[in-house]
Structure formats: C-alpha cells, structure tokens
Design an enzyme around this catalytic site. Structure first.
Site, PDB file in Angstrom:
ATOM      1  N   TYR A  72      74.484  22.969  98.145  1.00 39.03           N
ATOM      2  CA  TYR A  72      74.327  24.340  97.645  1.00 39.03           C
ATOM      3  C   TYR A  72      73.126  24.996  98.332  1.00 39.03           C
ATOM      4  O   TYR A  72      73.220  26.093  98.869  1.00 39.03           O
ATOM      5  CB  TYR A  72      74.087  24.270  96.129  1.00 39.03           C
ATOM      6  CG  TYR A  72      74.139  25.593  95.419  1.00 39.03           C
ATOM      7  CD1 TYR A  72      75.302  25.991  94.754  1.00 39.03           C
ATOM      8  CD2 TYR A  72      73.042  26.432  95.376  1.00 39.03           C
ATOM      9  CE1 TYR A  72      75.358  27.186  94.075  1.00 39.03           C
ATOM     10  CE2 TYR A  72      73.094  27.636  94.698  1.00 39.03           C
ATOM     11  CZ  TYR A  72      74.248  28.012  94.051  1.00 39.03           C
ATOM     12  OH  TYR A  72      74.294  29.200  93.382  1.00 39.03           O
ATOM     13  N   PHE A 125      85.643  50.795 110.273  1.00 41.60           N
ATOM     14  CA  PHE A 125      86.768  49.931 109.898  1.00 41.60           C
ATOM     15  C   PHE A 125      87.098  50.217 108.428  1.00 41.60           C
ATOM     16  O   PHE A 125      86.241  50.686 107.687  1.00 41.60           O
ATOM     17  CB  PHE A 125      86.367  48.463 110.098  1.00 41.60           C
ATOM     18  CG  PHE A 125      87.472  47.516 109.773  1.00 41.60           C
ATOM     19  CD1 PHE A 125      88.614  47.464 110.548  1.00 41.60           C
ATOM     20  CD2 PHE A 125      87.374  46.663 108.685  1.00 41.60           C
ATOM     21  CE1 PHE A 125      89.651  46.587 110.231  1.00 41.60           C
ATOM     22  CE2 PHE A 125      88.400  45.784 108.366  1.00 41.60           C
ATOM     23  CZ  PHE A 125      89.538  45.747 109.136  1.00 41.60           C
ATOM     24  N   ASP A 126      88.336  49.928 107.986  1.00 43.98           N
ATOM     25  CA  ASP A 126      88.706  50.400 106.639  1.00 43.98           C
ATOM     26  C   ASP A 126      87.879  49.780 105.511  1.00 43.98           C
ATOM     27  O   ASP A 126      87.510  50.472 104.563  1.00 43.98           O
ATOM     28  CB  ASP A 126      90.231  50.347 106.374  1.00 43.98           C
ATOM     29  CG  ASP A 126      90.861  49.019 106.695  1.00 43.98           C
ATOM     30  OD1 ASP A 126      90.121  48.041 106.867  1.00 43.98           O
ATOM     31  OD2 ASP A 126      92.107  48.954 106.745  1.00 43.98           O
ATOM     32  N   ASP A 216      78.732  46.634 113.934  1.00 43.93           N
ATOM     33  CA  ASP A 216      79.846  45.964 113.278  1.00 43.93           C
ATOM     34  C   ASP A 216      80.518  45.189 114.406  1.00 43.93           C
ATOM     35  O   ASP A 216      81.322  45.728 115.157  1.00 43.93           O
ATOM     36  CB  ASP A 216      80.776  47.000 112.646  1.00 43.93           C
ATOM     37  CG  ASP A 216      81.940  46.347 111.930  1.00 43.93           C
ATOM     38  OD1 ASP A 216      82.079  45.106 112.017  1.00 43.93           O
ATOM     39  OD2 ASP A 216      82.722  47.076 111.296  1.00 43.93           O
ATOM     40  N   ALA A 218      82.626  42.470 114.896  1.00 47.21           N
ATOM     41  CA  ALA A 218      83.749  41.525 114.767  1.00 47.21           C
ATOM     42  C   ALA A 218      84.232  41.061 116.143  1.00 47.21           C
ATOM     43  O   ALA A 218      84.543  39.896 116.346  1.00 47.21           O
ATOM     44  CB  ALA A 218      84.891  42.178 113.997  1.00 47.21           C
ATOM     45  N   LYS A 259      87.190  36.949 113.631  1.00 48.06           N
ATOM     46  CA  LYS A 259      87.614  37.406 114.955  1.00 48.06           C
ATOM     47  C   LYS A 259      86.846  36.603 116.013  1.00 48.06           C
ATOM     48  O   LYS A 259      87.190  35.461 116.261  1.00 48.06           O
ATOM     49  CB  LYS A 259      87.390  38.912 115.103  1.00 48.06           C
ATOM     50  CG  LYS A 259      88.397  39.767 114.345  1.00 48.06           C
ATOM     51  CD  LYS A 259      88.097  39.908 112.883  1.00 48.06           C
ATOM     52  CE  LYS A 259      88.947  40.927 112.170  1.00 48.06           C
ATOM     53  NZ  LYS A 259      88.189  41.707 111.201  1.00 48.06           N
ATOM     54  N   HIS A 451      99.360  50.642 101.598  1.00 48.34           N
ATOM     55  CA  HIS A 451     100.153  49.976 102.643  1.00 48.34           C
ATOM     56  C   HIS A 451     100.317  48.483 102.398  1.00 48.34           C
ATOM     57  O   HIS A 451     101.261  47.878 102.881  1.00 48.34           O
ATOM     58  CB  HIS A 451      99.544  50.227 104.027  1.00 48.34           C
ATOM     59  CG  HIS A 451      98.118  49.787 104.156  1.00 48.34           C
ATOM     60  ND1 HIS A 451      97.094  50.422 103.494  1.00 48.34           N
ATOM     61  CD2 HIS A 451      97.557  48.775 104.851  1.00 48.34           C
ATOM     62  CE1 HIS A 451      95.946  49.817 103.795  1.00 48.34           C
ATOM     63  NE2 HIS A 451      96.207  48.814 104.610  1.00 48.34           N
TER      64      HIS A 451
HETATM   65  C1  LIG Z   1      87.892  42.597 110.222  1.00 50.84           C
HETATM   66  C2  LIG Z   1      86.846  43.598 110.331  1.00 50.84           C
HETATM   67  C3  LIG Z   1      85.950  43.837 109.276  1.00 50.84           C
HETATM   68  C4  LIG Z   1      86.059  43.167 107.919  1.00 50.84           C
HETATM   69  O1  LIG Z   1      85.974  41.806 108.020  1.00 50.84           O
HETATM   70  P1  LIG Z   1      86.794  40.783 107.116  1.00 50.84           P
HETATM   71  O2  LIG Z   1      86.396  39.465 107.671  1.00 50.84           O
HETATM   72  O3  LIG Z   1      88.247  41.085 107.289  1.00 50.84           O
HETATM   73  O4  LIG Z   1      86.333  40.973 105.715  1.00 50.84           O
HETATM   74  C5  LIG Z   1      84.949  44.769 109.480  1.00 50.84           C
HETATM   75  N1  LIG Z   1      84.846  45.448 110.636  1.00 50.84           N
HETATM   76  C6  LIG Z   1      85.686  45.246 111.663  1.00 50.84           C
HETATM   77  C7  LIG Z   1      85.525  46.026 112.927  1.00 50.84           C
HETATM   78  C8  LIG Z   1      86.726  44.325 111.547  1.00 50.84           C
HETATM   79  O5  LIG Z   1      87.583  44.160 112.562  1.00 50.84           O
END
Ligand SMILES: *Cc1c(COP(=O)(O)O)cnc(C)c1O
Length: 459
Positions: A72, A125-126, A216, A218, A259, A451
């Site tokens: 932990y 991103f959404d 961000d 990813a 990713k 969606h």
């Molecule tokens: C996938 C993604 C996120 C969110 O990450 P999750 O691991 O799906 O929670 C944030 N920003 C971008 C650009 C992403 O591609």
C-alpha cells in the site's frame, strides 16, 4: 528502403479471433441497438474501436509483472516507476493514477481559484473537458483552422492558433485562465501532431501572462516522432531529446498510460518543480485514486508501465507504429476514400460527411458507415461526429459537428498489416455502395454521454 517497416518484434503468443456470418452480424448489430459500443468483443473480428489499453505488452513487461511489489505504502514498484518517469521527463515529482481521467480529476480542479475560470486547449479530450466542467470551469478549444479541412496538407494540424490564444487571454483577463492544456497528439482532431515551435510559442505566451501550462501527453511519444519526421532541426535528435524539450515547455504532465505507456491500465501526474502544488495533489489523490505510491494501480501495473514507457520511446517501435497507421490510410487514399490528411498517429479518420452527403447530421452519417462496416466484415470502428457531440443543453437541439468521422483506431503491436489490408478492403467495399447507406434515429437516448449506451433504429 521499404515503404513500410516490418514489425520490429516476433509474435510468441496469440489470441484467436473468430469470423461471423453476415446473418449473425445482422442479428448482433440489431441486438446492440445499432451501436457498436454495445457489441461483445468476441463478436468482432478486428476491433478498431480504440487504441486505449488495447495494445500488446512485451515479454519484458510480462516478466516485470512478476516482480511487482503489492504494498500500500512505499512500494518498491512505485520507486521504479518514479525513477523512469523522472528520467524521461526531467520533472521532480511523480504520482501514479489508475488512468488518464484519474489524473485529470485530481489536477484540474486544483488549478482553478474560482468557478467559471477557463482552461484553454488546442482541443480538450472529452474526459478532460468533462473534468473541467464538473469542477465548474469552462473548456475552450483554440486550434488552427487547417484542422477542420480534411484535405488540406499541414504537417502539424494539432497546433494552437497563437493569435487567437493571446487574444482570448487578453479578452477574458489572465487571472481568469486556470491553465493552458497542450494535447499531444491532438486526439480529437485526428491524432494530429503539435510542432515544437508551436509549443515553444504557447509557453512564451503563458509566461507573459503567468499562466500554468499542462501537457495532456497520452500520445507524447508519437508526437515526438512526428516532430523528428517533419520539423526542421529535429531530424538528428533522439526521441528522448525531443521529449525533454517538449516537456520543458510545461509545468505539469498528465498522461493516460493506456496509450504511449504501452499498458492496459495506468495513468500519471508529473510536476516539474512546484512543491506546493505537488503537496496538494498528494493530498487529493488519496480520496480519489488511492495512496500516492499506488494511485489506483497494483504494484505489477506500475512495473509494466515502467518498462512500457521506455519501450514506447524506441524509434523502431514508433516507426512501425506510425507506418501501420499510414499503411491503412494510404490504401484508403489510393481507392479514393476521403480521410483526414495527412494521416495521424493512432488512427485513420474517414470523412463520412463526404461519403454520405445524403445523410443529414442528425441522422448520424458516420455512425451509419460504422454499422455498415461491421456488417461488411466484422470490423468495429467508432463514430466521432454529431452522434458523439450530443445536444445543446439550453435548447435540446442536436448539435452539428463540423466533421463526421469514422475512426479506425489501431491498437499498438496487436494487428499485422494483413489485418489492416483486410480492413481497407472492407472500407472500400462500403465506400463503393455508399449511396445505399441510410441514417439512424434514436430508440433510446441517455441524457449524458449518449454515444456509449444509446440504442438506435434504422430509418
Ligand atoms: C485517453 C485520453 C485521456 C483519458 O485517459 P483515460 O486513460 O482514458 O482515462 C485524456 N486525454 C487524452 C488526449 C486521451 O487520449
């Protein structure tokens, strides 16, 4: 030189996939309410829904799982991950999260001094947008116009529009801006990269008005590869050198490790040098994600991530990755199928507004093409268009997306180019009978993020 590099790996374990008959697919799609999100993955032959957490791990990652320390507090695996992230980023502080949105949930509210403040991104991103809005903030996208013209060639369609960025900051007042989020690559715009020059200029503007910058990241490794390929002065730099420079233009690095972390689950927060902010994040990660030395991950997950982060920066890996996407995209282009050009980093975005001009946006042309592709060949793609966009919260009207995309998303190290050639053939067949494709209407529409779970009926 070959046009596409052969995979820089051998396959030593396989997962069988099963083809269905057209009759079976008709039934499955109907049962799924004409929404591929509701299909079972075992009823899909080639699954291009997402590249998030769907890639294959390497033998070194699988081996690392075994030495995971499931503690932990103070897990050995955390310190291994921390060391790798510090080395890659040059940042001082590292906190793991269970995935990207977990990192967003902790960090984004903490930069907002009051409700109603703005985050500015090239494109949010959404889930990033959702966390800004849940925290009472406003998410504004300021990307270059070229991004919305799928045929226009631009090496960095993910770039910020710098003039509009500065104008917006001046208009609202710098004290009203919580942060500037550089999304690399620009996921929602078709995996389009952002140039080093653009990020350098964003940082200058941010410094001028004393605003924090976030990455961000990813797909930060894919973005670095595009910089090496396309930007003058970076041809001879290593991917790691490019990444270091990119990160020098931000204060905070957020990452969905599903990713470019090459893992099935995981996320990261890294902070350059702001100790007070790090302390705040350490406090708030506990109720949201878990103790700061595991952040919602098992020790084994952190081990696999520590290995995956380094593998994703290997140039031959990246070359093969980007080549695969280009392989699929070029096959479609040769057959005249309209796609977002140049081809992006993680997916081919098919322009369904051009394929089905006879289907209005409120009958979801890209969703219709996705459904047709599943019927054709058992391939699952995803709609990025008006179906995803939703309704205007004030008027209840369907919003019209400027682009109607079918996204063919390529998982990392998972499919061969033979699979992708099969996908291309299927898309081309659908394209040939495009005039016969019909739109959809709702049978059931959920109030938010429709969606994912909506049910549709053919018109
Ligand atoms: C996938 C993604 C996120 C969110 O990450 P999750 O691991 O799906 O929670 C944030 N920003 C971008 C650009 C992403 O591609």
């Amino acid at each position: 030189m070959n046009k596409y590099i052969a995979p820089p790996f051998r396959i030593k374990m396989i997962e069988s996939i099963k083809m269905t008959t057209l009759e079976e697919r008709k039934l499955k799609l109907k049962e799924a309410g004409y929404n591929p999100f509701s299909l079972r993955s075992e009823d899909v032959y080639i699954d291009l829904l997402t590249d998030s957490g769907t890639g294959a791990m390497s033998q070194n990652q699988w081996a690392a799982l075994m030495v995971g320390d499931e503690a932990y507090a103070g897990s050995k695996s955390f310190f291994k991950l921390e060391e790798v992230v510090k080395k890659i980023t040059g940042y001082q502080f590292v906190i793991p999260a269970h995935q990207g949105r977990g990192a967003e949930q902790v960090v984004l509210p903490l930069l907002m001094k009051e409700k109603g403040m703005y985050y500015i991104s090239n494109t949010h991103f959404d889930t990033t947008r959702a966390h800004v809005e849940i925290a009472g903030g406003r998410a504004v996208d300021i990307v270059i116009d070229e991004c919305f013209d799928t045929e226009q060639n631009h090496p960095f369609k993910g770039n910020f529009d710098l003039e509009r960025l500065e104008k917006f900051i001046k208009e609202k007042g710098p004290s009203q801006i919580a942060g500037i989020i550089m999304t690399i690559t620009n996921n929602s715009a078709g995996g389009q990269p952002v140039s080093m020059e653009n990020m350098r200029e964003v940082k200058k503007i941010a410094d001028k008005y004393k605003i924090k910058t976030l990455i961000d990241g990813a797909r930060y490794a894919e973005n670095a590869y595009f910089i090496k390929q396309r930007e003058k002065g970076y041809e001879n730099k290593t991917i790691s050198e490019i990444v270091k420079e990119v990160l020098s233009y931000a204060d905070i690095f957020l990452m969905s490790a599903k990713k470019d972390g090459l893992v099935n689950i995981g996320g990261l927060i890294a902070i350059k040098d702001d100790f007070d902010f790090y302390q705040k994040c350490r406090t708030y990660i506990v109720p949201w994600e878990g103790f700061p030395t595991y952040g919602g991950l098992a020790g084994r997950d952190m081990e696999a991530l520590a290995v995956g982060l380094e593998e994703a920066l290997e140039e031959t890996y990246l070359q093969h990755r980007i080549d695969q996407v280009r392989f699929l995209g070029e096959k479609l282009l040769e057959a005249g199928v309209p796609i977002q050009y140049p081809i992006g980093g993680h997916a081919v975005f098919v322009d369904c507004k051009k394929i089905c001009p006879h289907i209005p946006y409120f009958e979801f042309p890209a969703q219709a093409v996705c459904n047709e592709l599943y019927l054709e060949a058992g391939v699952r793609a995803v709609e990025i268009g008006s179906f995803l966009l939703g309704r205007n919260p004030d008027t209840g009207e369907n919003l019209e997306s400027p682009l109607e995309f079918m996204r063919l998303t390529i998982p990392r190290r998972t499919y061969t180019n033979e699979h992708l050639a099969y996908v291309a053939e299927a898309v081309i067949n659908v394209y040939k009978r495009r005039e016969t494709i019909k739109g959809f209407d709702f049978e059931y529409e959920p109030p938010v993020l429709r969606h994912f779970t909506a049910r549709l009926k053919p018109l």
